[in-house]
Design an enzyme around this catalytic site. Structure first.
Site, PDB file in Angstrom:
ATOM      1  N   GLU A 124       0.820  -1.216   0.000  1.00  0.00           N
ATOM      2  CA  GLU A 124       0.000   0.000   0.000  1.00  0.00           C
ATOM      3  C   GLU A 124       0.853   1.266   0.000  1.00  0.00           C
ATOM      4  O   GLU A 124       0.781   2.084   0.906  1.00  0.00           O
ATOM      5  CB  GLU A 124      -0.915   0.016   1.238  1.00  0.00           C
ATOM      6  CG  GLU A 124      -1.975  -1.067   1.227  1.00  0.00           C
ATOM      7  CD  GLU A 124      -3.170  -0.757   0.338  1.00  0.00           C
ATOM      8  OE1 GLU A 124      -3.111   0.229  -0.423  1.00  0.00           O
ATOM      9  OE2 GLU A 124      -4.137  -1.518   0.395  1.00  0.00           O
ATOM     10  N   GLU A 163      -3.882 -10.614  -0.181  1.00  0.00           N
ATOM     11  CA  GLU A 163      -4.737 -10.523   1.007  1.00  0.00           C
ATOM     12  C   GLU A 163      -6.150 -10.866   0.566  1.00  0.00           C
ATOM     13  O   GLU A 163      -6.632 -10.360  -0.443  1.00  0.00           O
ATOM     14  CB  GLU A 163      -4.748  -9.099   1.602  1.00  0.00           C
ATOM     15  CG  GLU A 163      -3.415  -8.678   2.183  1.00  0.00           C
ATOM     16  CD  GLU A 163      -3.402  -7.239   2.720  1.00  0.00           C
ATOM     17  OE1 GLU A 163      -4.471  -6.712   3.062  1.00  0.00           O
ATOM     18  OE2 GLU A 163      -2.309  -6.661   2.772  1.00  0.00           O
TER      19      GLU A 163
HETATM   20  C1  IPT Z   1      -5.140  -3.814   3.636  1.00  0.00           C
HETATM   21  C2  IPT Z   1      -3.773  -3.623   4.173  1.00  0.00           C
HETATM   22  O1  IPT Z   1      -2.820  -4.004   3.241  1.00  0.00           O
HETATM   23  C3  IPT Z   1      -3.528  -4.371   5.419  1.00  0.00           C
HETATM   24  O2  IPT Z   1      -2.353  -3.888   6.018  1.00  0.00           O
HETATM   25  C4  IPT Z   1      -4.682  -4.268   6.348  1.00  0.00           C
HETATM   26  O3  IPT Z   1      -4.863  -2.926   6.692  1.00  0.00           O
HETATM   27  C5  IPT Z   1      -5.895  -4.751   5.676  1.00  0.00           C
HETATM   28  O4  IPT Z   1      -6.149  -4.030   4.538  1.00  0.00           O
HETATM   29  C6  IPT Z   1      -7.146  -4.614   6.517  1.00  0.00           C
HETATM   30  O5  IPT Z   1      -7.056  -5.154   7.760  1.00  0.00           O
HETATM   31  S1  IPT Z   1      -5.589  -2.332   2.813  1.00  0.00           S
HETATM   32  C7  IPT Z   1      -7.303  -2.410   2.569  1.00  0.00           C
HETATM   33  C8  IPT Z   1      -7.947  -1.235   3.186  1.00  0.00           C
HETATM   34  C9  IPT Z   1      -7.639  -2.506   1.142  1.00  0.00           C
END
Ligand code: IPT
Length: 954
Positions: free
Chosen positions: A416, A486
């Site tokens: 990010e 993720e």
């Molecule tokens: C994504 C982040 O990469 C991760 O660090 C964490 O924040 C996760 O989301 C949520 O728990 S960013 C997301 C807002 C697309």
């Protein structure tokens, strides 16, 4: 007071000065080393220049300072005397004014006086190694400044041989919580300053090893491995098991067993230079991008992964080896095969464990600038050449430190951070330095710099499209494999929909799996609250319990999400064909055959195992499947429900679990369950204020049930409310409907029950009601029809929605109250919780628990604990059978209390056990940071009828 120039380094975008160039990290060699972990003197100041540097001078008396433990974070020590943790997701907890940081900048002076051991060699040099300091440190030894550095989760070494004395060495470290480096470290986690990883003094004998790079490839066509160890200092490399004894820099090819995450074969070797012997653990494997796929040793891999932040509820990111090992063992035992080290390189010992036990690793750089999204990425450091040296420094410190780990297959530029030239520079440097691994970064969907198309939280339908290569994109992207770095946001109850993702991953070759967000809830142990989350330390900006989104609780107890994931990704598929009397076994490993597993069949009648035995399954190669004949099912003596269960167990002890550990299982019915029948032979009898029917008594005026067989019962009433889960509520930025909010707007948490009639008829007591929220015209016409055969009592609930119900219901069933209930036994899904889209791991059987044992202790209390497919349950002296099967929940507080609670400690048991018997539940989904439940898991408001049979337990 220091003058301004001496503190300028804090806001300097450069990586620092004085440190040695990065090099390979290793835990031990035959050179001496000395840990400087332990108790250090500590002084906290509110600003960077409140105190001068005199504490670094020899002879300084720090006798009245406090103490902290190194490694550690000062905000987690001193019982609040040293400030508190701050949690923000992507918002910088200071003004975005790069590279400036607030004047209020907690600064921790650390002091440690040490003697060298008597036998510390007098010759040679020495280096001082810091494995992790957040966020910026300035270091002195014996009054001489060594330098300053940033890059919190990366190692920094300083040459100190010329400064060391036999006794009374004074090591002084000034650590600033905020620095220019903080702009590069905006990961979604607690901000935790301190010297949080090891500090070590390493003797460097003359002729000792400098940097070295182990290249160990595997040629799957020949079965041979090629080893070449490049070393700054010439020496020899020996690997006794392979008969290898070659000079550094010289390649040697021999027959080897390859390293994979499934078969983590490591060869012990030694790199010997004139002055040092460094142990090597060599894994032979080759990672390539070929035919648009990520291949290791010639085969495409499927990542069954998880994102792992370092976390310990008391120590924060200062993890000890046993905690790291626990993570790896838990992952292996739950069928995971991959870790993304979100969002920074972990303690290097963690990677040793990944090598040893077998996990694919995406090693991610310590880089995130997410907060710049608030200003459309203006001034983003990754697109500003002034910051590029810092980015390259971070890339180099990661790659050089970790390059000798066979487990690491991807380098990730960070997380990010938008897009920009700095990222390209990092990728170019990494590709050049290590062409034998692939580069990952999610933030650039055009894949300019990367070897894989990576996304986070893509919805199922988009993933399906990507799998079919119908997603378009740049020419480069179209050629690349796809992973979800993720997905499956494990916040609170959930994530739902994992099985549906896995189906897609297994269907399309381009989809090479994903990494659940995330491994562990970052709850901070807290005297009053149990575990604290964002806001509990009075932070002015925070993101609440968004930091509690792990597959394990802070104490590393697996949450139902991990149990579900284990089942969804099991590497053996077991599918039954009851009619054919066979079971189809499919080996879903990428590399291993099934020889490590033993199979076992068992047959259950009404959930009780009546026979079991071993099942001979051929040692299928990866991807193969076989139809295996089951024995004749045992004779059906009782006429009950009968099913097969087939399990795959470890045939022997392994490094990560004992013999008989269950790896995979399958279940299928042989004979369906006979539904309960209660002939309506009894008739309701009206007394003065009571109506009796069979074993039951009702209130004559309201028709409310009072007791069954003398057991007092708080009358079952229609219930549609559940304490919204984090996934029901959804994240603010979601554009899809967030049903948790709609439910509340509609008033489903405050339904009113209007009694229309109580009719004691010939063979039934019928109670008609209308259940609806204030201010709305929608309602649920609800009829309770009670019948009995004199002994048992049957309730049939008929629900007819009235008005325009465009929203699904949270749940549909009845809630009743029992006093004095504790032990629970049931026949149905278990042992753990399940919901419509999280039920893969729910195994049909006979289970027991206490009421307390049924609760899933999510850090922010919310709906939890339902058991699926329940045929019958016994508790509080009652037996309740379902027609059809139902969802069962019991707790010592009401749904309303659960909904109001903010922490576990807000929930105090009352005298009543509240029991929900549900005909339906709405799906869970992953909308706290992803898609909501798929439409097929919606609980639509539709006409429904369902029954329960009550009787006193005999
Ligand atoms: C994504 C982040 O990469 C991760 O660090 C964490 O924040 C996760 O989301 C949520 O728990 S960013 C997301 C807002 C697309």
């Amino acid at each position: 007071m220091s003058d301004r120039t001496t503190v300028d380094y804090v806001e300097d975008v450069s990586p620092g000065s004085g440190a040695l160039p990065p090099r390979a990290w290793y835990a031990a060699s035959d050179a001496r080393s000395m840990s400087l972990n332990g108790s250090w003197r500590f002084r906290l100041s509110a600003t960077i220049d409140a105190e001068d540097d005199s504490f670094a001078e020899e002879g300084y008396d720090a006798g009245n300072w406090a103490e902290v433990t190194v490694p550690g974070h000062w905000v987690l020590q001193g019982d609040g005397a040293f400030g508190s943790p701050i949690y923000t997701n992507h918002l910088y907890p200071f003004p975005v004014d790069p590279p400036h940081v607030p004047t209020e900048n907690p600064t921790g002076d650390h002091l440690r006086v040490f003697d060298l051991p008597d036998d510390w060699p007098a010759d040679g040099s020495a280096v001082l190694r810091f494995d992790g300091v957040e966020s910026c440190a300035r270091v002195w030894l014996n009054g001489t400044e060594l330098g300053e550095f940033k890059g919190s989760r990366l190692p920094h070494e300083f040459a100190v041989g010329h400064l060391l004395k036999p006794g009374g060495n004074v090591l002084a470290v000034r650590v600033h919580q905020w620095s220019a480096g903080s702009y590069l470290e905006d990961q979604d986690q607690w901000w935790l300053p301190g010297i949080f990883r090891d500090v070590t003094l390493l003797h460097r004998p003359a002729g000792s090893v400098g940097d070295f790079f182990v290249h160990a490839s595997y040629d799957h066509t020949t079965g041979e491995g090629t080893l070449r160890v490049d070393s700054d200092v010439d020496g020899r490399v020996t690997v006794p098991a392979l008969g290898i004894d070659v000079a550094t820099g010289e390649p040697v090819t021999v027959a080897v067993e390859p390293w994979t995450a499934e078969t983590p074969k490591l060869y012990d070797g030694v790199l010997a230079t004139a002055g040092e012997r460094v142990p090597l653990r060599i894994g032979f494997r080759t990672v390539v991008l070929e035919d648009g796929l990520i291949k290791v040793n010639g085969r495409a891999v499927l990542f069954r992964g998880v994102n792992r932040h370092e976390w310990h509820p008391e120590k924060g990111r200062a993890l000890d080896l046993e905690t790291m090992r626990e993570d790896v063992l838990l992952m292996k035992r739950h069928n995971l095969n991959a870790v993304r080290t979100s969002h920074y390189p972990p303690h290097p010992a963690f990677l040793d464990l990944c090598d040893e036990y077998g996990l694919w690793v995406i090693d991610e750089c310590d880089l995130e600038t997410h907060g710049f999204v608030e200003q459309d990425w203006r001034d983003n450091p990754v697109d500003d050449d002034r910051w590029t040296p810092a980015l390259l420094d971070r890339a180099a410190r990661m790659v050089e430190r970790d390059k000798n780990h066979p487990s690491v297959v991807f380098w990730s530029l960070g997380n990010e951070a938008g897009t920009g030239r700095g990222l390209t520079a990092m990728a170019e440097w990494i590709h050049e330095r290590d062409p034998e691994r692939l580069v990952h970064y999610e933030g650039d969907w055009n894949c300019r710099d990367t070897d894989v198309y990576s996304r986070m939280y893509a919805f199922h339908d988009e993933v399906d499209k990507i799998g079919q290569r119908l997603d378009g994109g740049t020419h480069k992207r179209r050629e690349l494999p796809f992973i979800q770095c993720e997905y499956g946001h494990a916040m609170g109850n959930g994530p739902g929909g994992l099985a549906d993702y896995q189906e897609l991953f297994e269907k399309y070759e381009r989809l090479q799996g994903g990494f659940i967000w995330e491994w562990i809830d970052h709850g901070v142990e807290h005297a009053e609250l149990g575990y604290a989350y964002g806001g509990d330390f009075g932070e002015e900006l925070h993101d609440g319990n968004f930091v509690c989104d792990g597959l394990v609780f802070p104490d590393r107890t697996p949450s139902p999400g991990l149990i579900e994931y284990k089942k969804v990704i099991e590497p053996v598929r077991i599918e039954g064909d009851a009619a054919g009397g066979t079971v189809r076994i499919t080996n879903k490993h990428d590399f291993a055959d099934l020889s490590a597993l033993a199979f076992e069949w068992s047959c259950q009648v009404d959930g009780e195992t009546v026979e079991s035995g071993a099942l001979a399954v051929p040692a299928l190669a990866p991807g193969e499947s076989a139809e295996v004949k089951l024995p004749e099912p045992p004779a059906d003596g009782r006429g009950g429900e009968r099913q097969w269960t087939v399990r795959a167990l470890l045939a022997d002890d392994t490094a990560w679990a004992a013999k008989d550990h269950v790896v995979a299982w399958g279940q299928f019915a042989v004979a369906a369950r006979p539904l309960p029948v209660v002939p309506a032979t009894d008739r309701p009898v009206r007394g003065e204020d009571r109506i009796t029917l069979g074993p039951a008594e009702f209130d004559a005026r309201t028709g409310a049930l009072r007791s069954i067989g003398g057991i007092e019962v708080g009358s079952p009433r229609l219930d549609v409310w559940r304490a919204p889960t984090d996934n029901d509520d959804g994240a603010e930025w979601q554009t899809d409907t967030r049903y948790g909010l709609l439910w509340r707007t509609l008033g489903l948490h405050r339904m009113r029950h209007r009694l229309a009639s109580v009719e004691a008829g010939e063979d039934a007591l019928t109670v008609r009601t209308r259940v609806a929220p204030a201010a709305r015209e929608v309602g649920l016409d609800t009829v309770y029809r009670w019948t009995s055969d004199g002994e048992r009592l049957r309730l049939t609930v008929s629900v007819t929605p009235e008005g325009d119900w465009s929203v699904p219901l949270p749940r549909l069933g009845v809630r009743l109250g029992l006093s004095r209930a504790d032990r629970v036994e049931w026949f149905g899904g278990g042992p753990g919780e399940a919901y419509p889209d999280t039920r893969t791991a729910s195994m049909v059987g006979r289970w027991q628990s206490t009421v307390d044992g049924l609760q899933t202790p999510y850090l922010r209390p919310q709906e939890n604990g339902a058991r699926a497919d329940v045929r019958w349950v016994e508790l509080g002296g009652l037996r309740i059978e379902g027609d059809p099967e139902f969802w069962f929940t019991a707790r010592r507080w009401t749904t309303e209390q659960l909904d109001a609670a903010r922490h576990r400690t807000d929930l105090t048991p009352g005298d009543t056990v509240w029991v929900n018997l549900d005909h339906g539940q709405h799906g869970i989904g992953s909308q706290s940071c992803g898609p909501g439940p798929l439409p097929r898991y919606f609980l639509k408001a539709e006409p429904a009828e369902f029954s329960f049979v009550f009787s006193a337990v005999k």
